[in-house]
Scaffold this motif. Structure first.
Motif, PDB file in Angstrom:
ATOM      1  N   HIS A 265       0.751  -1.252   0.000  1.00  0.00           N
ATOM      2  CA  HIS A 265       0.000   0.000   0.000  1.00  0.00           C
ATOM      3  C   HIS A 265       0.782   1.304   0.000  1.00  0.00           C
ATOM      4  O   HIS A 265       0.258   2.340  -0.380  1.00  0.00           O
ATOM      5  CB  HIS A 265      -0.950   0.004   1.195  1.00  0.00           C
ATOM      6  CG  HIS A 265      -2.121  -0.891   0.958  1.00  0.00           C
ATOM      7  ND1 HIS A 265      -2.056  -2.258   1.087  1.00  0.00           N
ATOM      8  CD2 HIS A 265      -3.370  -0.615   0.556  1.00  0.00           C
ATOM      9  CE1 HIS A 265      -3.216  -2.785   0.782  1.00  0.00           C
ATOM     10  NE2 HIS A 265      -4.032  -1.816   0.451  1.00  0.00           N
ATOM     11  N   CYS A 298      -2.770  -5.131  -5.982  1.00  0.00           N
ATOM     12  CA  CYS A 298      -3.509  -4.426  -4.926  1.00  0.00           C
ATOM     13  C   CYS A 298      -3.256  -2.912  -4.979  1.00  0.00           C
ATOM     14  O   CYS A 298      -3.088  -2.346  -6.044  1.00  0.00           O
ATOM     15  CB  CYS A 298      -3.206  -5.019  -3.559  1.00  0.00           C
ATOM     16  SG  CYS A 298      -3.996  -6.630  -3.331  1.00  0.00           S
ATOM     17  N   CYS A 299      -3.214  -2.269  -3.803  1.00  0.00           N
ATOM     18  CA  CYS A 299      -3.228  -0.797  -3.820  1.00  0.00           C
ATOM     19  C   CYS A 299      -1.889  -0.150  -4.136  1.00  0.00           C
ATOM     20  O   CYS A 299      -1.848   0.963  -4.662  1.00  0.00           O
ATOM     21  CB  CYS A 299      -3.802  -0.269  -2.515  1.00  0.00           C
ATOM     22  SG  CYS A 299      -5.606  -0.246  -2.586  1.00  0.00           S
ATOM     23  N   PHE A 316      -6.754  -8.388  -5.012  1.00  0.00           N
ATOM     24  CA  PHE A 316      -6.530  -9.108  -3.755  1.00  0.00           C
ATOM     25  C   PHE A 316      -6.633 -10.640  -3.840  1.00  0.00           C
ATOM     26  O   PHE A 316      -5.681 -11.353  -3.532  1.00  0.00           O
ATOM     27  CB  PHE A 316      -7.491  -8.583  -2.672  1.00  0.00           C
ATOM     28  CG  PHE A 316      -7.370  -9.340  -1.391  1.00  0.00           C
ATOM     29  CD1 PHE A 316      -6.291  -9.128  -0.541  1.00  0.00           C
ATOM     30  CD2 PHE A 316      -8.299 -10.315  -1.041  1.00  0.00           C
ATOM     31  CE1 PHE A 316      -6.146  -9.856   0.630  1.00  0.00           C
ATOM     32  CE2 PHE A 316      -8.164 -11.043   0.133  1.00  0.00           C
ATOM     33  CZ  PHE A 316      -7.082 -10.818   0.965  1.00  0.00           C
ATOM     34  N   GLN A 336      -0.260  -4.400   4.587  1.00  0.00           N
ATOM     35  CA  GLN A 336      -1.703  -4.580   4.359  1.00  0.00           C
ATOM     36  C   GLN A 336      -2.057  -5.457   3.162  1.00  0.00           C
ATOM     37  O   GLN A 336      -1.512  -5.289   2.082  1.00  0.00           O
ATOM     38  CB  GLN A 336      -2.412  -3.226   4.170  1.00  0.00           C
ATOM     39  CG  GLN A 336      -2.249  -2.261   5.310  1.00  0.00           C
ATOM     40  CD  GLN A 336      -2.708  -0.873   4.931  1.00  0.00           C
ATOM     41  OE1 GLN A 336      -3.587  -0.688   4.109  1.00  0.00           O
ATOM     42  NE2 GLN A 336      -2.091   0.119   5.538  1.00  0.00           N
ATOM     43  N   CYS A 337      -3.036  -6.326   3.407  1.00  0.00           N
ATOM     44  CA  CYS A 337      -3.637  -7.168   2.369  1.00  0.00           C
ATOM     45  C   CYS A 337      -2.637  -8.145   1.749  1.00  0.00           C
ATOM     46  O   CYS A 337      -2.821  -8.602   0.610  1.00  0.00           O
ATOM     47  CB  CYS A 337      -4.311  -6.333   1.283  1.00  0.00           C
ATOM     48  SG  CYS A 337      -5.690  -5.386   1.923  1.00  0.00           S
ATOM     49  N   GLY A 449     -13.332  -0.832  -2.622  1.00  0.00           N
ATOM     50  CA  GLY A 449     -13.066  -2.026  -1.827  1.00  0.00           C
ATOM     51  C   GLY A 449     -12.476  -3.167  -2.621  1.00  0.00           C
ATOM     52  O   GLY A 449     -11.838  -2.952  -3.656  1.00  0.00           O
ATOM     53  N   CYS A 450     -12.770  -4.368  -2.169  1.00  0.00           N
ATOM     54  CA  CYS A 450     -11.895  -5.506  -2.414  1.00  0.00           C
ATOM     55  C   CYS A 450     -12.464  -6.516  -3.392  1.00  0.00           C
ATOM     56  O   CYS A 450     -13.502  -6.307  -4.006  1.00  0.00           O
ATOM     57  CB  CYS A 450     -11.685  -6.210  -1.079  1.00  0.00           C
ATOM     58  SG  CYS A 450     -11.698  -5.077   0.347  1.00  0.00           S
ATOM     59  N   GLY A 479      -9.312   1.209  -5.204  1.00  0.00           N
ATOM     60  CA  GLY A 479      -8.969  -0.076  -4.598  1.00  0.00           C
ATOM     61  C   GLY A 479      -9.029  -1.242  -5.574  1.00  0.00           C
ATOM     62  O   GLY A 479      -8.849  -1.084  -6.786  1.00  0.00           O
ATOM     63  N   CYS A 480      -9.297  -2.414  -5.036  1.00  0.00           N
ATOM     64  CA  CYS A 480      -9.322  -3.615  -5.873  1.00  0.00           C
ATOM     65  C   CYS A 480     -10.568  -3.670  -6.733  1.00  0.00           C
ATOM     66  O   CYS A 480     -10.597  -4.351  -7.758  1.00  0.00           O
ATOM     67  CB  CYS A 480      -9.219  -4.857  -4.993  1.00  0.00           C
ATOM     68  SG  CYS A 480      -7.572  -5.029  -4.293  1.00  0.00           S
ATOM     69  N   GLN A 562     -13.726  -7.358   1.671  1.00  0.00           N
ATOM     70  CA  GLN A 562     -13.127  -8.351   2.574  1.00  0.00           C
ATOM     71  C   GLN A 562     -12.457  -7.702   3.786  1.00  0.00           C
ATOM     72  O   GLN A 562     -12.390  -8.277   4.844  1.00  0.00           O
ATOM     73  CB  GLN A 562     -12.115  -9.267   1.846  1.00  0.00           C
ATOM     74  CG  GLN A 562     -10.848  -8.609   1.311  1.00  0.00           C
ATOM     75  CD  GLN A 562      -9.708  -8.413   2.312  1.00  0.00           C
ATOM     76  OE1 GLN A 562      -9.737  -8.931   3.415  1.00  0.00           O
ATOM     77  NE2 GLN A 562      -8.712  -7.645   1.921  1.00  0.00           N
ATOM     78  N   SER A 563     -11.978  -6.480   3.639  1.00  0.00           N
ATOM     79  CA  SER A 563     -11.101  -5.924   4.671  1.00  0.00           C
ATOM     80  C   SER A 563     -11.860  -5.004   5.627  1.00  0.00           C
ATOM     81  O   SER A 563     -12.716  -4.221   5.199  1.00  0.00           O
ATOM     82  CB  SER A 563      -9.990  -5.117   3.990  1.00  0.00           C
ATOM     83  OG  SER A 563      -9.290  -4.363   4.944  1.00  0.00           O
ATOM     84  N   LYS A 565     -10.690  -2.459   6.655  1.00  0.00           N
ATOM     85  CA  LYS A 565     -10.377  -1.109   6.166  1.00  0.00           C
ATOM     86  C   LYS A 565     -11.543  -0.558   5.344  1.00  0.00           C
ATOM     87  O   LYS A 565     -11.880   0.623   5.426  1.00  0.00           O
ATOM     88  CB  LYS A 565      -9.116  -1.131   5.298  1.00  0.00           C
ATOM     89  CG  LYS A 565      -7.845  -1.324   6.079  1.00  0.00           C
ATOM     90  CD  LYS A 565      -6.633  -1.311   5.160  1.00  0.00           C
ATOM     91  CE  LYS A 565      -6.563  -2.538   4.280  1.00  0.00           C
ATOM     92  NZ  LYS A 565      -5.542  -2.449   3.239  1.00  0.00           N
TER      93      LYS A 565
HETATM   94 NI1  NFS Z   1      -8.498  -1.686   0.106  1.00  0.00          NI
HETATM   95 FE1  NFS Z   1      -6.096  -1.955  -0.939  1.00  0.00          FE
HETATM   96 FE2  NFS Z   1      -7.691  -4.382  -2.068  1.00  0.00          FE
HETATM   97 FE3  NFS Z   1      -9.454  -4.297  -0.197  1.00  0.00          FE
HETATM   98 FE4  NFS Z   1      -6.948  -4.691   0.288  1.00  0.00          FE
HETATM   99  S1  NFS Z   1      -5.651  -3.929  -1.426  1.00  0.00           S
HETATM  100  S2  NFS Z   1      -6.560  -0.903   0.797  1.00  0.00           S
HETATM  101  S3  NFS Z   1      -8.498  -3.442   1.526  1.00  0.00           S
HETATM  102  S4  NFS Z   1      -8.242  -5.931  -0.799  1.00  0.00           S
HETATM  103  S5  NFS Z   1      -9.325  -2.863  -1.825  1.00  0.00           S
END
Ligand code: NFS
Length: 649
Positions: A265, A298-299, A316, A336-337, A449-450, A479-480, A562-563, A565
């Protein structure tokens, strides 16, 4: 390894991922999709949020409204347990963003003091922030201003009185008054996280309403001292994103090059990896490769895509798949992730998993410690490791899916305004607002989100988006979820075919004014911390119209969350009065009271987020139904503004 039952077509919409899932099975590699299947039906108590493990009297579990104990040993009711667990999730979601922001603030400070090898790439944004903070900028050296902004940023983690400085410079005054009246204004991020953990502790806060307001307070901390602070300072250090064209999917991995994946991230490391990859190309050629190919996951992928146009391989759920291609020399991770399984997958190939931060180590990975001060050395060490690994490839294990798609990204709020200026230089927001008023654009939804191995990867994200586009909803994505939409051409001109007529017209006009055939129907606004950009866009529109964010026909949706966050970010948008949809069951159904507060309509229940703040949580797994629930709320908000409302069928 578990017995695999599902066809790969049921696990992911992405054909490249499907191909790699088959290869993983052949290679005897276990993936998240296998583990999700092996996990079977999830624990009902956990799904309902009624399991309490906060002390050693338990764990206590409550069957809501059923036989057996209706309170934990200490007396905590299902309402209290569910609310407390929700607060835990939001706090766990906020803390990583808050820590991310603090790291960026420290990097800015060290850069300003000449201790870290970065520069102030965007002095304009720095000066704008400084002015908003009330700092004197005239006649001062840029590094001096940067130092003062960094110190002010660090006050978001230190001050003992007052309101978060970043909230004060960003939020709408009327909304702040509401937050103040509900006592949810945060003081400093560390204090808020500590307080939140404290009130969750055994024998502390047991009032579900107070606990949920506590979650909103943490969510506001997340929004301002996490998301906004990270994005703002990253833009100062690395530049404000502008439109870039790039590629998505596993086909971005190149057989004849040294492939390095950056995953996680924080862009401080990945920016340096990209920089040094260019400088060390010759060393890669010396081992027989054509060069060095960096791609994102991912991010971190979103960060370097937005600013550098670096291609993105996957999101993710399928983060293990690049390794399965057998052609990745190193996967560099920060925070993260990051699935702890990565080194186990890598063991079957020649890939080296490289962890970089002291708080994220994984058994089986190599650790190369990264700090802002040693950024150049760490990046070189990592790249040289990858180059050395190129010679260790097993040609028999290499198979790279060919699929890749073109996508546009880089739509910061600043970039969107620039694009609109090409239509109306004096009053850039006017064309956008007029089209919202007329209904050519019914509303704006952030797809965020994810992806989550519990459901078919990318499917819900893509279906919700298509249904909304059909009804002329402009979509921004982060995000994802953004990866999902890009992979299925919704970030390229090809996506226009999914849009309703009104939206098509608008996208074409703005696109043509900018020398493009059309704007893509989904605007990529960046990583998950860049949900701050979504907020900036909403604020810009609301301020232009003289209303609050909660009055606008806008919503957020996270179909494959999923997260935690994402739950923290969602709660932040709820606090702004913006509806938020989730497509995975949030663990709150064990308490009718908590469910009604979070998800109820203000007309039907005495106490709701809807009534207090103006936005509610919507839970719906079916993407088409979800899109229509979102559309209904958009229509309600349009009606309240006196705007025309079409019949939605
Ligand atoms: Ni956001 Fe990005 Fe993806 Fe979900 Fe994880 S990588 S910070 S939490 S899974 S979008």
């Amino acid at each position: 390894m578990s017995k695999t039952v599902h066809n790969v077509e049921e696990l992911s919409l992405d054909t490249g991922v499907q191909e790699m899932l088959l290869k993983a099975r052949e290679d005897g590699v276990e993936t998240a999709f296998d583990r999700s299947e092996a996990m079977g039906a999830r624990c009902k108590f956990g799904l309902l949020g009624v399991c309490c493990k906060r002390c050693l009297e338990g764990p206590c579990r409550i069957v809501p409204g059923g036989k057996g104990p209706q309170a934990g040993v200490c007396g905590a009711t299902a309402d209290a347990i569910v609310a407390r667990n929700f607060l835990t999730l939001v706090t766990e979601g906020a803390a990583p963003h808050i820590e991310h922001a603090r790291e960026v603030a420290l990097t800015l400070l060290e850069t300003a003091e000449g201790k870290a090898p970065y520069s102030i790439s965007n002095p304009d944004k720095l000066l704008d922030i400084a002015a908003r903070l009330g700092l004197t900028v005239d006649g001062r050296e840029i590094k001096e201003v940067a130092r003062e902004v960094a110190l002010k940023a660090l006050e978001n983690f230190q001050q003992q009185f007052g309101v978060l400085p970043w909230l004060k410079i960003k939020a709408q005054p009327k909304t702040v008054e509401r937050w103040q009246s509900l006592n949810v204004l945060p003081v400093n991020a560390h204090l808020e996280v500590t307080n939140a953990v404290n009130r969750q502790a055994m024998g502390c806060d047991a009032d579900p309403v107070n606990l949920l307001l506590g979650a909103i307070r943490v969510a506001l901390t997340d929004g301002y001292a996490g998301l906004h602070l990270s994005t703002d300072l990253q833009d100062v250090l690395f530049g404000v994103p502008a439109v870039v064209k790039s590629e998505y999917r596993l086909g971005v991995i190149k057989e004849d090059m040294v492939n390095i994946s950056v995953h996680g991230h924080i862009p401080m490391l990945s920016e340096k990896i990209v920089e040094w990859a260019e400088k060390l190309e010759n060393e890669a050629r010396a081992v027989g490769a054509k060069g060095i190919n960096i791609f994102g996951v991912c991010c971190t992928g979103n960060e370097i895509l937005m600013r550098r146009g670096v291609p993105v391989a996957t999101n993710f759920s399928s983060q293990e798949m690049p390794i399965v291609t057998g052609a990745v020399e190193a996967m560099v991770v920060d925070i993260q992730c990051i699935m702890p399984s990565l080194p186990r997958v890598a063991k079957c190939y020649h890939t080296e998993i490289i962890t970089t931060l002291p708080s994220v180590k994984i058994p089986g990975a190599t650790h190369v410690e990264f700090t802002p001060e040693n950024a150049d050395e760490a990046a070189q060490t990592i790249i040289r490791k990858a180059i050395a690994n190129f010679t260790k490839r097993d040609p028999a294990k290499i198979k790279i899916p060919q699929d890749k798609v073109e996508a546009y990204a880089g739509f910061s709020t600043e970039q969107i305004l620039e694009a609109l200026k090409k239509v109306n230089q004096e009053d850039p927001l006017q064309p956008l607002v007029e089209n919202i008023k007329s209904g050519n654009i019914l509303g704006v939804v952030a797809l965020v989100g994810c992806t989550n191995p519990r459901i078919k990867q990318d499917w819900a994200n893509v279906e919700v988006a298509k249904e909304l586009l059909k009804h002329n909803v402009l979509i921004v994505a982060t995000g994802c979820s953004a990866h999902s939409l890009a992979k299925f051409s919704l970030m390229s001109p090809r996506g226009l075919e999914y849009c309703g007529e009104g939206l098509q017209q608008v996208l074409k006009v703005i696109g043509k004014a900018n020398g493009l055939e059309t704007l893509p129907p989904v605007l990529h606004m960046g990583s998950c911390v860049d949900n701050s950009r979504v907020d900036d866009l909403v604020m810009t529109l609301a301020n232009y119209l003289g209303v609050e964010a909660r009055d606008l026909p806008v919503a957020g949706s996270s179909p494959e969350v999923q997260s935690p966050k994402a739950l923290a970010i969602g709660s932040y948008f709820l606090a702004q009065g913006i509806d938020v949809h989730v497509g995975i069951q949030p663990p709150i159904a064990g308490s009718e009271l908590v469910s009604n507060i979070l998800m109820g309509d203000k007309d039907r229940h005495a106490l709701t987020m809807d009534g207090l703040f103006g936005g509610k949580l919507i839970y719906e797994e079916d993407p088409i139904k979800a899109a229509h629930l979102i559309l209904e709320r958009i229509i309600q908000k349009r009606k309240a503004l006196g705007l025309p409302c079409p019949d939605i069928t």
